[in-house]
Write an enzyme that holds these catalytic residues in place. Structure first.
Site, PDB file in Angstrom:
ATOM      1  N   ASP A  40       0.871  -1.184   0.000  1.00 24.91           N
ATOM      2  CA  ASP A  40       0.000   0.000   0.000  1.00 24.91           C
ATOM      3  C   ASP A  40       0.903   1.228   0.000  1.00 24.91           C
ATOM      4  OD1 ASP A  40      -3.248   0.225   0.903  1.00 24.91           O
ATOM      5  OD2 ASP A  40      -2.082   2.088   1.092  1.00 24.91           O
ATOM      6  N   ASP A  66       3.570   2.537  -3.835  1.00 25.62           N
ATOM      7  CA  ASP A  66       2.641   3.459  -4.499  1.00 25.62           C
ATOM      8  C   ASP A  66       2.580   3.030  -5.962  1.00 25.62           C
ATOM      9  OD1 ASP A  66       1.363   5.550  -5.802  1.00 25.62           O
ATOM     10  OD2 ASP A  66       2.304   7.098  -4.572  1.00 25.62           O
ATOM     11  N   VAL A  67       1.400   2.607  -6.417  1.00 26.27           N
ATOM     12  CA  VAL A  67       1.306   2.076  -7.788  1.00 26.27           C
ATOM     13  C   VAL A  67       1.479   3.166  -8.847  1.00 26.27           C
ATOM     14  CG1 VAL A  67      -0.130   0.120  -7.064  1.00 26.27           C
ATOM     15  CG2 VAL A  67      -1.223   2.210  -7.938  1.00 26.27           C
ATOM     16  N   TYR A 159     -12.582   8.165 -12.829  1.00 24.14           N
ATOM     17  CA  TYR A 159     -12.556   6.846 -12.194  1.00 24.14           C
ATOM     18  C   TYR A 159     -13.335   5.833 -13.053  1.00 24.14           C
ATOM     19  CZ  TYR A 159     -13.891   3.394  -8.545  1.00 24.14           C
ATOM     20  OH  TYR A 159     -14.126   2.251  -7.815  1.00 24.14           O
ATOM     21  N   LYS A 163     -11.918   2.509 -14.874  1.00 23.03           N
ATOM     22  CA  LYS A 163     -12.420   1.157 -14.596  1.00 23.03           C
ATOM     23  C   LYS A 163     -12.879   0.461 -15.883  1.00 23.03           C
ATOM     24  CE  LYS A 163     -11.896   0.863 -10.070  1.00 23.03           C
ATOM     25  NZ  LYS A 163     -10.923  -0.051  -9.470  1.00 23.03           N
ATOM     26  N   THR A 194     -16.606  -0.040   2.804  1.00 24.69           N
ATOM     27  CA  THR A 194     -15.178   0.093   3.139  1.00 24.69           C
ATOM     28  C   THR A 194     -14.908   1.535   3.547  1.00 24.69           C
ATOM     29  OG1 THR A 194     -14.424   0.844   0.972  1.00 24.69           O
ATOM     30  CG2 THR A 194     -14.575  -1.556   1.290  1.00 24.69           C
TER      31      THR A 194
END
Ligand SMILES: NC(=O)c1ccc[n+]([C@@H]2O[C@H](COP(=O)([O-])OP(=O)(O)OC[C@H]3O[C@@H](n4cnc5c(N)ncnc54)[C@H](O)[C@@H]3O)[C@@H](O)[C@H]2O)c1
Length: 266
Positions: A40, A66-67, A159, A163, A194
């Site tokens: 993460d 960190d991606v 976003y 996706k 979440t």
């Protein structure tokens, strides 16, 4: 804890695993026997989450990743390969979602670029780093977390586009990776309780009636689907999107309400 052990001897890397769906996936796969590296960009929290799994007797380690940073992604994959002597499963769960401005024209280029970079390009970075190792495993699998936002309008332009792009990347990479023995699939959740909904608990409770199965999702609902697609139970499944949304996108709840309870004739 799951009563099957489909991942005995597997090495698994999960991104965005400090909390939420990523953490639940790590717990589920470790519960089925995997050795898991939780990564993460929030190191203190991912350390805590991995420690909690170890307290449950599970095989879990943690690392910063960190991606958005290819160097960090390469290092995390190298770390997993060192730990496990290879890599069998990659789960892409990290994502970025900036709320839309009230007017489309006011959405910033920076927010658009950031959401695409983390959500879509971030997954690509991880796939790119992991693929040679997954190919060497002989049972390699990638499972990414999509969203119903990639299928319908639920707001969040960047976003949602990211996706939808992830669903496309899942198919094209599946085509490439099949000959290398690696399967690539996507789990497409509806609303899941979440920390992404922190501070909006009323909103998430209010969404339950829109779900034909009567509730929003829990992280464990998504983890179960990820475990299936990552496992040999899905040995002949690649390039697919598995929608896990309590019926949200299959059933037109508004239509049913009007036709069956509102007196309309259709
Ligand atoms: N919760 C929902 O309703 C829902 C619905 C559909 C899809 N999803 C998807 O599920 C996945 C997990 O979401 P969640 O609800 O568990 O979110 P969450 O906010 O609870 O957890 C996301 C985690 O990702 C980490 N993260 C964010 N940016 C990162 C980066 N650049 N590099 C590494 N880690 C990063 C965060 O630190 C956090 O720990 C995401 O891909 C999300 O788009 C969630």
């Amino acid at each position: 804890m799951a009563d099957t052990k489909r991942f005995e001897g597997y090495g698994v890397l999960v991104t965005g695993a400090a909390r939420g769906i990523g953490a639940a996936v790590a717990r589920r796969l470790a519960g089925e026997g995997a050795r898991v590296l939780l990564t993460d960009r929030d190191l203190p929290e991912v350390d805590k989450t991995a420690a909690a799994l170890r307290d449950e007797g599970l095989d879990a380690a943690s690392a910063l990743c960190d991606v958005a940073d290819q160097t960090a992604v390469d290092a995390a994959v190298a770390h997993a390969v060192d730990l496990f002597g290879g890599l069998d499963v990659l789960v892409n769960s990290a994502a970025g979602c900036t709320p839309d401005a009230p007017r489309f024209e006011d959405d910033s280029d920076a927010a658009w670029a950031r959401d695409i970079d983390i959500t879509l390009t971030g997954a690509r970075r991880c796939c790119r780093a992991a693929l040679p190792h997954l190919a060497a495993s002989g049972r390699g699998a990638i499972v990414s977390i999509g969203s119903v936002n990639g299928l319908q309008d639920f707001g969040n332009h960047a976003y949602s586009a990211a996706k939808a792009g992830l669903a496309s990347l899942t198919r094209t990479l599946a085509g490439h990776a099949a000959a290398r023995g690696v399967r690539v699939n996507l789990v497409v959740p509806g609303t899941v309780r979440t920390s992404a909904w922190e501070g909006r608990e009323d909103a998430i409770d209010g969404l339950a009636p829109l779900y034909p199965l009567g509730r929003v999702g829990e992280p464990e609902d998504i983890a179960a689907a990820v475990a299936f697609l990552a496992s040999r139970d899905a040995a002949w499944i690649t390039g697919t999107s598995l929608v896990v949304d309590g019926g949200l996108t299959a059933v037109n709840t508004g239509f049913h309400t009007v036709v069956h309870h509102g007196g309309a004739t259709a």
